[in-house]
Every structure is written in C-alpha cells, then in structure tokens.
Design an enzyme around this catalytic site. Structure first.
Site, mmCIF file in Angstrom:
data_model
loop_
_atom_site.group_PDB
_atom_site.id
_atom_site.type_symbol
_atom_site.label_atom_id
_atom_site.label_comp_id
_atom_site.label_asym_id
_atom_site.label_seq_id
_atom_site.Cartn_x
_atom_site.Cartn_y
_atom_site.Cartn_z
ATOM 1 N N ASN A 50 55.869 37.888 19.246
ATOM 2 C CA ASN A 50 55.249 38.682 18.181
ATOM 3 C C ASN A 50 53.723 38.695 18.304
ATOM 4 O OD1 ASN A 50 57.552 39.619 17.052
ATOM 5 N ND2 ASN A 50 57.493 38.364 15.214
ATOM 6 N N PHE A 91 64.970 39.292 17.384
ATOM 7 C CA PHE A 91 63.950 40.231 17.863
ATOM 8 C C PHE A 91 64.282 41.609 17.298
ATOM 9 C CE2 PHE A 91 64.266 36.756 20.902
ATOM 10 C CZ PHE A 91 62.948 36.347 21.000
ATOM 11 N N LEU A 92 64.535 41.642 15.994
ATOM 12 C CA LEU A 92 65.008 42.870 15.344
ATOM 13 C C LEU A 92 63.839 43.620 14.738
ATOM 14 C CD1 LEU A 92 68.017 41.252 13.410
ATOM 15 C CD2 LEU A 92 68.029 42.279 15.701
ATOM 16 N N ARG A 93 63.653 44.852 15.166
ATOM 17 C CA ARG A 93 62.606 45.681 14.552
ATOM 18 C C ARG A 93 63.186 46.374 13.338
ATOM 19 N NH1 ARG A 93 61.859 49.256 19.679
ATOM 20 N NH2 ARG A 93 64.073 48.782 19.579
ATOM 21 N N CYS A 116 56.440 40.311 9.750
ATOM 22 C CA CYS A 116 56.415 39.329 10.841
ATOM 23 C C CYS A 116 55.060 39.150 11.514
ATOM 24 C CB CYS A 116 57.458 39.723 11.885
ATOM 25 S SG CYS A 116 59.123 39.559 11.239
ATOM 26 N N VAL A 151 66.855 40.420 7.975
ATOM 27 C CA VAL A 151 67.387 39.826 9.200
ATOM 28 C C VAL A 151 68.809 39.299 8.996
ATOM 29 C CG1 VAL A 151 67.122 37.854 10.766
ATOM 30 C CG2 VAL A 151 65.164 39.297 10.226
ATOM 31 N N LYS A 169 52.091 37.255 9.492
ATOM 32 C CA LYS A 169 52.314 35.827 9.209
ATOM 33 C C LYS A 169 52.531 35.032 10.502
ATOM 34 C CE LYS A 169 57.341 35.642 8.338
ATOM 35 N NZ LYS A 169 57.666 35.101 9.649
ATOM 36 N N THR A 210 62.356 32.654 11.743
ATOM 37 C CA THR A 210 61.232 32.281 12.607
ATOM 38 C C THR A 210 60.603 31.000 12.059
ATOM 39 O OG1 THR A 210 60.883 34.598 13.062
ATOM 40 C CG2 THR A 210 59.052 33.124 13.569
ATOM 41 N N GLY A 252 51.403 45.845 10.607
ATOM 42 C CA GLY A 252 51.706 45.178 9.339
ATOM 43 C C GLY A 252 53.127 44.658 9.412
HETATM 44 C C1 UDX Z 1 63.433 37.111 8.258
HETATM 45 C C2 UDX Z 1 63.336 35.707 8.816
HETATM 46 O O1 UDX Z 1 64.294 34.909 8.434
HETATM 47 C C3 UDX Z 1 61.932 35.252 8.876
HETATM 48 O O2 UDX Z 1 61.794 33.947 9.283
HETATM 49 C C4 UDX Z 1 61.392 36.160 9.904
HETATM 50 O O3 UDX Z 1 60.125 35.782 10.288
HETATM 51 C C5 UDX Z 1 61.377 37.562 9.358
HETATM 52 O O4 UDX Z 1 62.667 37.949 9.086
HETATM 53 P P1 UDX Z 1 63.600 38.572 6.188
HETATM 54 O O5 UDX Z 1 65.024 38.822 6.511
HETATM 55 O O6 UDX Z 1 62.630 39.647 6.456
HETATM 56 O O7 UDX Z 1 63.128 37.245 6.930
HETATM 57 O O8 UDX Z 1 63.429 38.079 4.703
HETATM 58 P P2 UDX Z 1 64.021 38.695 3.380
HETATM 59 O O9 UDX Z 1 64.357 40.124 3.563
HETATM 60 O O10 UDX Z 1 63.102 38.254 2.304
HETATM 61 O O11 UDX Z 1 65.417 37.954 3.230
HETATM 62 C C6 UDX Z 1 65.594 36.616 2.967
HETATM 63 C C7 UDX Z 1 66.784 36.512 2.031
HETATM 64 O O12 UDX Z 1 67.166 35.160 1.926
HETATM 65 C C8 UDX Z 1 66.504 37.008 0.617
HETATM 66 O O13 UDX Z 1 67.495 37.927 0.242
HETATM 67 C C9 UDX Z 1 66.561 35.741 -0.223
HETATM 68 O O14 UDX Z 1 67.023 35.961 -1.535
HETATM 69 C C10 UDX Z 1 67.534 34.903 0.568
HETATM 70 N N1 UDX Z 1 67.441 33.462 0.338
HETATM 71 C C11 UDX Z 1 66.239 32.840 0.365
HETATM 72 C C12 UDX Z 1 68.612 32.743 0.110
HETATM 73 O O15 UDX Z 1 69.702 33.302 0.045
HETATM 74 N N2 UDX Z 1 68.515 31.387 -0.061
HETATM 75 C C13 UDX Z 1 67.333 30.731 -0.057
HETATM 76 O O16 UDX Z 1 67.295 29.514 -0.228
HETATM 77 C C14 UDX Z 1 66.150 31.477 0.163
HETATM 78 C C1 UDX Z 2 58.641 42.904 14.776
HETATM 79 C C2 UDX Z 2 59.109 42.617 16.203
HETATM 80 O O1 UDX Z 2 58.850 43.770 17.021
HETATM 81 C C3 UDX Z 2 60.585 42.260 16.235
HETATM 82 O O2 UDX Z 2 60.973 41.897 17.561
HETATM 83 C C4 UDX Z 2 60.881 41.102 15.272
HETATM 84 O O3 UDX Z 2 60.343 39.892 15.759
HETATM 85 C C5 UDX Z 2 60.344 41.400 13.885
HETATM 86 O O4 UDX Z 2 58.943 41.766 13.955
HETATM 87 P P1 UDX Z 2 58.806 44.900 13.054
HETATM 88 O O5 UDX Z 2 57.820 44.109 12.262
HETATM 89 O O6 UDX Z 2 60.018 45.416 12.374
HETATM 90 O O7 UDX Z 2 59.325 44.059 14.307
HETATM 91 O O8 UDX Z 2 58.048 46.180 13.639
HETATM 92 P P2 UDX Z 2 57.391 46.613 15.020
HETATM 93 O O9 UDX Z 2 58.121 47.781 15.523
HETATM 94 O O10 UDX Z 2 57.221 45.477 15.941
HETATM 95 O O11 UDX Z 2 55.953 47.124 14.531
HETATM 96 C C6 UDX Z 2 55.046 46.228 13.902
HETATM 97 C C7 UDX Z 2 53.791 46.933 13.498
HETATM 98 O O12 UDX Z 2 53.054 47.363 14.619
HETATM 99 C C8 UDX Z 2 54.010 48.189 12.648
HETATM 100 O O13 UDX Z 2 53.091 48.185 11.573
HETATM 101 C C9 UDX Z 2 53.723 49.340 13.597
HETATM 102 O O14 UDX Z 2 53.248 50.485 12.937
HETATM 103 C C10 UDX Z 2 52.656 48.726 14.478
HETATM 104 N N1 UDX Z 2 52.563 49.323 15.826
HETATM 105 C C11 UDX Z 2 53.592 49.207 16.703
HETATM 106 C C12 UDX Z 2 51.374 49.939 16.226
HETATM 107 O O15 UDX Z 2 50.420 50.025 15.441
HETATM 108 N N2 UDX Z 2 51.274 50.421 17.506
HETATM 109 C C13 UDX Z 2 52.284 50.326 18.407
HETATM 110 O O16 UDX Z 2 52.115 50.781 19.559
HETATM 111 C C14 UDX Z 2 53.496 49.701 17.988
#
Ligand code: UDX
Ligand code: UDX
Length: 473
Positions: free
Chosen positions: A207, A151-153, A259, A12, A262, A122, A256
């Site tokens: 979500n 809201f990034l997929r 997001c 994100v 959890k 989040t 899965g």
């Molecule tokens: C994001 C959101 O922030 C989370 O709340 C949301 O629900 C899902 O998307 P995401 O980007 O998927 O999380 O997480 P991740 O790819 O693990 O990236 C987090 C990054 O933050 C990691 O690279 C980690 O090293 C970094 N980080 C973590 C810091 O730089 N400082 C910290 O203190 C903790």
């Molecule tokens: C989600 C939210 O959509 C996005 O807005 C942000 O809050 C981050 O979390 P993401 O987890 O990247 O995005 O994927 P998403 O496209 O939402 O799919 C989530 C899961 O649902 C995947 O495992 C996908 O395979 C499944 N899915 C999706 C289905 O099983 N059926 C569907 O019709 C759509």
C-alpha cells in the site's frame, strides 16, 4: 468444504465471507453492529460494492452464508476464524489493533476445539506473534495463527478476491499455512507462502508503495505545470518501461480511502518504533496533503474576487465504485472551501447519504447538472463514468462562471476549452497556470482573492529512537 467464521462484516470481511462461500465453504459472518447485522440477515448489503449483493443473496439463500453477532454460535463449529475487523488509525498515526485483540480474546473464550486463526485485517508486523503468544497463554485448545492479508480494491473487491494476483499466506506452522492455502484451492492464483511477519510487512509495503507512485507522479505534475509539459505524456512514456509499469501513475487530487492514508502512517510508526528513519514515507504523505491544498488554492484563486462565490463538487467518494468517504480528498477540499466562505454544492452517484451525515454544510444535489448550476467553478473530484459522459455544453451553460478543475485528469480538455471553459488540472499544462474564472475582471478595488486556509493537520512524524527529524511540522 471448510467451516469458516469471518469476524467483521465490513468492506473486507463481507467480501471475504461471501467469496469464501462462493468457493464452496460454509461461512458464518460475525458482526457486532446491530444495524449492519440486521440488514445482512435480510441479505441486504449495507454499503456499495459492485457484485456483492448478488453473492450475499445467493449464498444466504443456499444457507452457505449466515450472519450472527454471537461468538457462541459462530466459533464452536468453526475450523477457521478470520479476523477482518477494522484497524483504524490510533494515536500518533499508529494502527489501533484494539478490535483485533478483542476479537481474538472472544475466539479463545468460545473455541471448543483446535482452530486456525487467520488475520485478514491489516496489522503491524509482529501482531500475529502477539496473538500466537496470547493463544498459547489463554487458549484451551491449540490455535495456529496465520497472516493472510487482503489486496481488495473497493469497487472491484469481489473481482479482486476471486481473481487475485497471488494469495499470501504467512505462517510458522507449515500445516496451518497449507490449510489456509487449501481454502483458496478453487482459485487460479499462485500461493506465496512466507513467514507471518513478512506477510504483515508486505501488506503495508504494497500500500505504501502504491501511494508513493501516485505521490511521485503528483509531484511531477507540478513540474509539468511549471514547464509546460503534459503529465499524461510523461506517465505514458515512463509507464511503458516494464521496469516501471503503467499502473498507479495517474496524477490528480491524490489518494484517499480507508487504507493508504492510515497504512502509510502506521508503517512509518512501526519503522520508528524499531529505530528506522522513513523520510520517503513522510514525503509520500506530505505530498498527498499538498495536492489537496493545491486544489483548494486553485479554486479559491479562481473565485476569490467574486461576491458570494459558489463551487460545485462532482464526486465525493474517495474513488469511483464505492460509497466510502474515509479520507476522501473531495471532502477535504470542500471543507477548505467552506472554511474560506465559499458555498459548496455537490453530487455523487452513491455517496450522498453518507456525506450528509459527516458534512452537513454542503448543499447536496440530485444530479450533476443541478450541482454545477450557478457555480463559479467546478471541481471534478471522483472520476465516476457518468461524469465523463456529461453534456458539458449544457453543464457550462448552467454555470455562472466557467472554471473547471479536473481533479482526476480525465476530462476532454480540448472540448472544454472550445466551450469557453478555463480548464485547470494537475499537470495537463497549457492553461493550467491561468487561474482565470471566466468572469470579466472585477472593478471592485476591494476585491481580494479569498485567503487559502492553513495546511491540514500535520503528519505526525514518528521519531525513531535516537533520531530527530530534520522536518519541522
Ligand atoms: C478492513 C481491514 O480489516 C483493515 O485492517 C484494513 O486495513 C482495511 O480493510 P474494513 O473492512 O474497511 O477494514 O472496515 P469496516 O468496513 O469498518 O468493517 C469492519 C467491520 O467489523 C464493521 O462492520 C464492524 O462493525 C465490525 N466489527 C468491528 C466487529 O464485528 N467486531 C469488532 O470487534 C469490531
Ligand atoms: C487499496 C489497495 O489498492 C488494495 O490492494 C487494498 O490493500 C486496499 O487499499 P483502495 O483503497 O480500495 O485499495 O483503492 P485504490 O484503487 O488502491 O486507490 C486508492 C486511492 O488512490 C484512491 O483515492 C484513488 O483515487 C487514488 N489513485 C489510484 C490515484 O490517485 N491515482 C492512481 O493512479 C491510482
């Protein structure tokens, strides 16, 4: 143009940072993971996200995007500090906001002027209030706290950032909300302004609601199997009602990713903490667990009586377009098969290097054809486009058996049946309840279906104050 610091350069944060640079802002991404940081400093994106490398390269070259691990370098000149660190699942399903508060404390320590602190991560409702309280107590300068959920997929995150349906800005100070909205002025999108708490809760609700739609259709898919109806027909019909809409109605292996799992649980915990019952959220979660179990049961039933059963898994990522394996249904099913003594071969176009680290017992293959070779059954777990275009006659000829479980309801069932495949799916009926395996029946009187494994770890049903759940787990 604004000076922006984005803390956390993950799925994100990095997308947000690169896209804010694309909108003309000067962005510093702060990342504490040294391996991730050093690849970013060479303009290399450490994970798979279409379109992101090009943005990172271009804006790094133009010096509109920089990377550091030092708050002392990133914060003093920042007008905005975005918190985009991960909020993983903590004890009993609650969101762990430890990284968020660690980042906030570091920002407060290094701020040399007033700034706007923006939560992109989040976070449970009320977190922004807690941060504002901390900033008032410990900050040496005025700090406004704004919620700006993402809201990034994954797989389409760059597109989603640059073409959002809406930008949500939750603020208690009107000027701070307007200042955050201004960052997005280059986008053609409505800005929804609201309270911080509403923005936080809306993110979880979105979500959870999307997950609920999928779980609901997955439940209907079992009914379809039982009564001989194609779930695709049902989805098409109900989805054409504008009150329902067609999105997120695809039945299959279930949801899965980093997001939905959890967030569904964290929302239930938040509700319980405030004395609210959430039986629907519990059902949404349980149904999703059940879907994986159904997949494992169908596969085990189809190979159970065979000596040395082998199953191929096509696709490991939780969805196409990403190498993210967090809560990937494919890995959960594979783990179940391995536990039951089945050999598992697998392929994924991009996620194999990550998978090797967390699931070393799977035999990884260079391509899909190698993965299906000598398999008694195959599970299509992720609908990568390349799998849809496979030469299925060739795949079938390489297999030892002839069972294919279409975990995403995307394959051409008719074609597969003409190839002699026993086509299994989630609700596409006809032969669905026939868990044959394409082999002659075994003569071996000892041959027994492999035992299916226990249900996965139970959903930690949160207990609202003064309420006992009727569901025992
Ligand atoms: C994001 C959101 O922030 C989370 O709340 C949301 O629900 C899902 O998307 P995401 O980007 O998927 O999380 O997480 P991740 O790819 O693990 O990236 C987090 C990054 O933050 C990691 O690279 C980690 O090293 C970094 N980080 C973590 C810091 O730089 N400082 C910290 O203190 C903790
Ligand atoms: C989600 C939210 O959509 C996005 O807005 C942000 O809050 C981050 O979390 P993401 O987890 O990247 O995005 O994927 P998403 O496209 O939402 O799919 C989530 C899961 O649902 C995947 O495992 C996908 O395979 C499944 N899915 C999706 C289905 O099983 N059926 C569907 O019709 C759509």
């Amino acid at each position: 143009m604004a000076n922006v610091c984005v803390i956390g350069a993950g799925y994100v944060g990095l997308v947000s940072g690169a896209c804010l640079a694309e909108l003309g802002h000067s962005v510093t991404c702060l990342e504490i993971d040294s391996k991730r940081l050093s690849s970013l400093q060479s303009a290399e994106v450490p994970f798979h996200e279409p379109g992101l490398s090009e943005l990172v390269e271009r804006h790094s070259r133009a010096e509109r995007l920089r990377f550091t691990s030092e708050y002392s370098q990133a914060i003093p000149q920042a007008e905005y500090a975005f918190i985009a660190v991960n909020t993983p699942q903590g004890a009993e399903g609650r969101a762990d906001t430890g990284f968020v508060f660690a980042a906030v404390r570091s920002v407060l320590e290094h701020a040399t002027d007033m700034l706007v602190l923006v939560t992109k991560s989040t976070v449970p409702v009320g977190t922004g209030d807690e941060i504002a309280h901390l900033a008032e107590e410990q900050g040496r300068f005025p700090i406004a706290v704004v919620s700006n959920p993402e809201f990034l997929r994954e797989g389409t995150a760059v597109h989603d950032f640059l073409h959002p349906d809406r930008v949500v800005v939750g603020a208690s100070d009107t000027w701070a909300g307007a200042a955050v909205a201004e960052l997005y002025a280059g986008l053609d999108a409505p800005v929804v302004t609201t309270t911080r708490r509403a923005a936080e809760l809306a993110k979880y609700t979105a979500n959870a609601f999307l997950a609920a739609r999928i779980s609901f259709m997955n439940e209907i898919s079992s009914v379809c199997d039982a009564v001989g109806v194609d779930v695709e027909d049902v989805a098409r019909i109900v989805g054409s009602d504008p009150r329902i809409g067609p999105a997120f109605l695809r039945a299959g292996l279930g949801w899965g990713g980093s997001c939905f799992p959890k967030d569904v649980q964290a929302l239930a915990v938040t509700a319980a903490t405030h004395g609210c019952r959430t039986p629907i959220l519990e059902g949404v979660f349980r149904q999703n667990v059940r879907q994986r179990e159904r997949a494992a049961e169908m596969l085990l039933a189809s190979v159970g009586h065979l000596p040395d059963p082998t199953i191929g898994v096509l696709g490991l990522a939780f969805k196409p377009g990403t190498d993210d394996l967090r809560e990937a249904p494919a890995l959960a099913v594979a783990a179940r098969l391995l536990e039951a003594g089945v050999r598992v071969r697998a392929h994924d176009p991009v996620a194999v290097p990550n998978a090797r680290e967390i699931a070393p017992d799977i035999h990884y293959c260079a391509d899909a054809y190698e993965a299906v070779t000598d398999c008694d059954a195959v599970l299509l777990a992720t609908e990568w486009p390349e799998y849809l275009g496979l030469d299925w006659a060739r795949a079938r000829s390489l297999m030892r058996g002839a069972v294919i479980l279409d975990g995403r309801n995307v394959l051409d069932a008719r074609l597969l049946r003409t190839l002699g495949v026993t086509y299994l799916s989630f609700g596409r009926s006809e032969t669905v309840n026939d868990c044959g395996n394409g082999h002659e029946p075994s003569d071996d009187p000892e041959a027994q279906p492999l035992a299916t494994t226990q249900l996965p770890p139970a959903y930690p049903v949160p207990q609202p104050r003064g309420y006992r759940s009727e569901v025992s787990v």
